[in-house]
Design a protein around this motif. Structure first.
Motif, PDB file in Angstrom:
ATOM      1  N   ASP A  39       0.795  -1.229   0.000  1.00  0.00           N
ATOM      2  CA  ASP A  39       0.000   0.000   0.000  1.00  0.00           C
ATOM      3  C   ASP A  39       0.829   1.281   0.000  1.00  0.00           C
ATOM      4  O   ASP A  39       0.315   2.350   0.321  1.00  0.00           O
ATOM      5  N   LYS A  40       2.113   1.214  -0.362  1.00  0.00           N
ATOM      6  CA  LYS A  40       2.954   2.400  -0.519  1.00  0.00           C
ATOM      7  C   LYS A  40       3.564   2.368  -1.913  1.00  0.00           C
ATOM      8  O   LYS A  40       4.065   1.339  -2.353  1.00  0.00           O
ATOM      9  N   GLU A  41       3.512   3.508  -2.599  1.00  0.00           N
ATOM     10  CA  GLU A  41       4.073   3.582  -3.938  1.00  0.00           C
ATOM     11  C   GLU A  41       5.596   3.631  -3.855  1.00  0.00           C
ATOM     12  O   GLU A  41       6.163   4.369  -3.063  1.00  0.00           O
ATOM     13  N   ARG A  42       6.259   2.793  -4.689  1.00  0.00           N
ATOM     14  CA  ARG A  42       7.723   2.743  -4.714  1.00  0.00           C
ATOM     15  C   ARG A  42       8.217   3.082  -6.102  1.00  0.00           C
ATOM     16  O   ARG A  42       7.620   2.676  -7.096  1.00  0.00           O
ATOM     17  N   SER A  43       9.326   3.794  -6.170  1.00  0.00           N
ATOM     18  CA  SER A  43       9.878   4.179  -7.462  1.00  0.00           C
ATOM     19  C   SER A  43      11.193   3.459  -7.768  1.00  0.00           C
ATOM     20  O   SER A  43      11.776   3.687  -8.811  1.00  0.00           O
ATOM     21  N   ASP A  44      11.666   2.598  -6.860  1.00  0.00           N
ATOM     22  CA  ASP A  44      12.956   1.939  -7.033  1.00  0.00           C
ATOM     23  C   ASP A  44      12.852   0.443  -7.364  1.00  0.00           C
ATOM     24  O   ASP A  44      13.826  -0.290  -7.255  1.00  0.00           O
ATOM     25  N   VAL A  45      11.703  -0.029  -7.811  1.00  0.00           N
ATOM     26  CA  VAL A  45      11.503  -1.450  -8.086  1.00  0.00           C
ATOM     27  C   VAL A  45      12.151  -1.823  -9.423  1.00  0.00           C
ATOM     28  O   VAL A  45      11.886  -1.213 -10.442  1.00  0.00           O
ATOM     29  N   GLU A  46      13.013  -2.840  -9.399  1.00  0.00           N
ATOM     30  CA  GLU A  46      13.684  -3.333 -10.604  1.00  0.00           C
ATOM     31  C   GLU A  46      12.927  -4.503 -11.230  1.00  0.00           C
ATOM     32  O   GLU A  46      12.994  -4.713 -12.429  1.00  0.00           O
ATOM     33  N   GLU A  47      12.233  -5.284 -10.408  1.00  0.00           N
ATOM     34  CA  GLU A  47      11.500  -6.454 -10.891  1.00  0.00           C
ATOM     35  C   GLU A  47      10.373  -6.746  -9.914  1.00  0.00           C
ATOM     36  O   GLU A  47      10.502  -6.479  -8.717  1.00  0.00           O
ATOM     37  N   TYR A  48       9.266  -7.292 -10.434  1.00  0.00           N
ATOM     38  CA  TYR A  48       8.165  -7.651  -9.545  1.00  0.00           C
ATOM     39  C   TYR A  48       7.455  -8.896 -10.044  1.00  0.00           C
ATOM     40  O   TYR A  48       7.558  -9.259 -11.207  1.00  0.00           O
ATOM     41  N   CYS A  49       6.738  -9.561  -9.137  1.00  0.00           N
ATOM     42  CA  CYS A  49       5.854 -10.672  -9.473  1.00  0.00           C
ATOM     43  C   CYS A  49       4.619 -10.529  -8.591  1.00  0.00           C
ATOM     44  O   CYS A  49       4.709 -10.622  -7.364  1.00  0.00           O
ATOM     45  N   ILE A  50       3.484 -10.289  -9.220  1.00  0.00           N
ATOM     46  CA  ILE A  50       2.245 -10.061  -8.473  1.00  0.00           C
ATOM     47  C   ILE A  50       1.731 -11.348  -7.837  1.00  0.00           C
ATOM     48  O   ILE A  50       1.370 -11.369  -6.665  1.00  0.00           O
ATOM     49  N   SER A  51       1.712 -12.459  -8.597  1.00  0.00           N
ATOM     50  CA  SER A  51       1.139 -13.714  -8.084  1.00  0.00           C
ATOM     51  C   SER A  51       1.949 -14.291  -6.920  1.00  0.00           C
ATOM     52  O   SER A  51       1.381 -14.880  -6.004  1.00  0.00           O
ATOM     53  N   GLU A  52       3.273 -14.123  -6.943  1.00  0.00           N
ATOM     54  CA  GLU A  52       4.105 -14.643  -5.857  1.00  0.00           C
ATOM     55  C   GLU A  52       4.277 -13.620  -4.740  1.00  0.00           C
ATOM     56  O   GLU A  52       4.758 -13.958  -3.661  1.00  0.00           O
ATOM     57  N   GLY A  53       3.929 -12.347  -4.989  1.00  0.00           N
ATOM     58  CA  GLY A  53       3.952 -11.311  -3.959  1.00  0.00           C
ATOM     59  C   GLY A  53       5.347 -10.863  -3.558  1.00  0.00           C
ATOM     60  O   GLY A  53       5.665 -10.841  -2.376  1.00  0.00           O
ATOM     61  N   TRP A  54       6.176 -10.478  -4.519  1.00  0.00           N
ATOM     62  CA  TRP A  54       7.502  -9.957  -4.197  1.00  0.00           C
ATOM     63  C   TRP A  54       7.950  -8.894  -5.184  1.00  0.00           C
ATOM     64  O   TRP A  54       7.455  -8.803  -6.287  1.00  0.00           O
ATOM     65  N   VAL A  55       8.894  -8.072  -4.725  1.00  0.00           N
ATOM     66  CA  VAL A  55       9.560  -7.075  -5.560  1.00  0.00           C
ATOM     67  C   VAL A  55      11.056  -7.184  -5.295  1.00  0.00           C
ATOM     68  O   VAL A  55      11.481  -7.641  -4.235  1.00  0.00           O
ATOM     69  N   LYS A  56      11.854  -6.775  -6.277  1.00  0.00           N
ATOM     70  CA  LYS A  56      13.303  -6.699  -6.094  1.00  0.00           C
ATOM     71  C   LYS A  56      13.705  -5.234  -6.204  1.00  0.00           C
ATOM     72  O   LYS A  56      13.355  -4.561  -7.172  1.00  0.00           O
ATOM     73  N   VAL A  57      14.425  -4.769  -5.185  1.00  0.00           N
ATOM     74  CA  VAL A  57      14.873  -3.373  -5.121  1.00  0.00           C
ATOM     75  C   VAL A  57      16.376  -3.342  -4.871  1.00  0.00           C
ATOM     76  O   VAL A  57      16.932  -4.268  -4.276  1.00  0.00           O
ATOM     77  N   PRO A  58      17.064  -2.284  -5.314  1.00  0.00           N
ATOM     78  CA  PRO A  58      18.511  -2.182  -5.076  1.00  0.00           C
ATOM     79  C   PRO A  58      18.835  -2.065  -3.590  1.00  0.00           C
ATOM     80  O   PRO A  58      18.104  -1.433  -2.833  1.00  0.00           O
ATOM     81  N   ALA A  59      19.967  -2.676  -3.196  1.00  0.00           N
ATOM     82  CA  ALA A  59      20.434  -2.634  -1.808  1.00  0.00           C
ATOM     83  C   ALA A  59      21.419  -1.481  -1.658  1.00  0.00           C
ATOM     84  O   ALA A  59      22.627  -1.688  -1.602  1.00  0.00           O
ATOM     85  N   GLY A  60      20.910  -0.262  -1.657  1.00  0.00           N
ATOM     86  CA  GLY A  60      21.766   0.913  -1.530  1.00  0.00           C
ATOM     87  C   GLY A  60      22.682   1.067  -2.729  1.00  0.00           C
ATOM     88  O   GLY A  60      22.262   0.905  -3.867  1.00  0.00           O
ATOM     89  N   LYS A  61      23.956   1.340  -2.482  1.00  0.00           N
ATOM     90  CA  LYS A  61      24.922   1.530  -3.564  1.00  0.00           C
ATOM     91  C   LYS A  61      25.758   0.273  -3.804  1.00  0.00           C
ATOM     92  O   LYS A  61      26.724   0.307  -4.549  1.00  0.00           O
TER      93      LYS A  61
END
Length: 83
Positions: A39-61
């Motif tokens: 329920d929060k909008e994110r702008s740093d998502v590199e990959e997502y899967c709706i059915s499995e319920g996950w997102v991949k985001v960068p780990a800082g630098k």
């Protein structure tokens, strides 16, 4: 007023921003995409899967050995939408 000249393709269940990924669909990236994670909008998502319920985001630098950002997999409620 909305632009109706180019129809938007349906958003897939699994999408990646990496052009080398089999889950990358270039036609979708011609439009502005939004991702809502827990329920929060994110702008740093590199990959997502709706059915499995996950997102991949960068780990800082942090970078992997190939110079690409190291990604963290976060689990939760995922929604994709066009802005």
């Amino acid at each position: 007023m909305t632009d109706t000249t180019t129809p938007r393709p349906e958003l897939p269940d699994h999408l990646s921003a990496d052009p080398r990924s089999p889950h990358h669909i270039a036609a979708v990236f011609e439009h502005d995409i939004g991702i809502r994670f827990n329920d929060k909008e994110r702008s740093d998502v590199e990959e997502y899967c709706i059915s499995e319920g996950w997102v991949k985001v960068p780990a800082g630098k942090t970078l992997d050995r190939k110079g690409k950002p190291l990604l963290l997999k976060l689990k939760g409620k995922v929604e994709a939408f066009y802005r």
